[in-house]
Each structure stands twice: as C-alpha cells, then as structure tokens.
Motif scaffolding. Sequence first.
Motif: not given
Length: 166
Positions: A135-156
């Motif tokens: 669904x649109x929300x599922x896609x938004x959630x997956x994109x958010x998860x990917x961007x969050x992983x980028x941010x978290x690993x950038x901090x790491x």
Amino acid sequence: MNDISPSLVKQAKKHLSPSQLALVDDALMVLDNLKKNHVNDYSFLVAPVSKAYEGYLKDFFLKIGIIDNYNYQSDRFRVGKTLNPSLRYKRFSIYQKLADLSRTGEEMAEKLWTAWKYGRNEIFHFFPNKLKFLSRQDALDRITMLLSAINDSGKFYQEYINGTLL
C-alpha cells in the motif's frame, strides 16, 4: 504516518552521493505526484531508494574499512549475502565484521539487515505464494526504514572515526 518526515530526508541526504540523492529525489517526486491517485502496488516507489541504499551501504562499508576497493568495485560483491545474519560466521560476513567493531556493531548490523530485507529483498524478489502488494503507507514505511538506516549508520560512522565507539 501519511508522509515521510522532511527532517529524516534532509538528514539522510547528508550521507548520500549525488547519484544516490537523485534516486531518493525521484522517489519523493513520484510519491508527491501520486497523492491524488491510487495504484495497486506501490513497490515501485521503494525501488529507487533501495538502489540508493545499496550504493550507500557499499560506500559505508568501504569508508569504515570492512570491504576493500576491489569488492567495492566488483559486480560480484553481494550486499545482501554479506549482511545476512544467517551467514554471519562465514569469512566474508559484513554482519560479523560490524558486530566485531564495537559493542553496538551487532545492533547496527541488524538494523542494516532489517532495512535491506524489508526495503529491498521483499520488493525485488518473487516468493511463490507470498506475492506482496505494498500500500502507499507500506511504501512510505519502507522508505522511512531505509532512510533511518542510512542516518543511523552515518552516526555510527561518525562515532567510529571520532573513536567514540566502545
């Protein structure tokens, strides 16, 4: 959540190369253009962000020193295979190499793997009897998860180069 947090996007963009930025921008533009329309499967919105994520991970692994330039350039290096926790005791395991870096390394490896699994594997691979329409929300959630992983690993990574990882 009805949209992707602008601050999340802004923060993630700090860690991306120009070509990775272009992919994320493409996904956001299409997402914005589809606000008034409906499609049956929004998986295609996740695809450019997944591609940017794969490129980012290769950059991250190279910068942190857990792959060499040969593997970075290779068309045989498989991010998903090396991140898979089921294969963590293999010689090539990025998951294990991250876990060995610090006390928070395994947690980081798990975040990166989870984002890979849900943000890429389930999007691009066909699993018999498990066809997934996002669904649109599922896609938004997956994109958010990917961007969050980028941010978290950038901090790491910042903690790693500052010597503050324990």
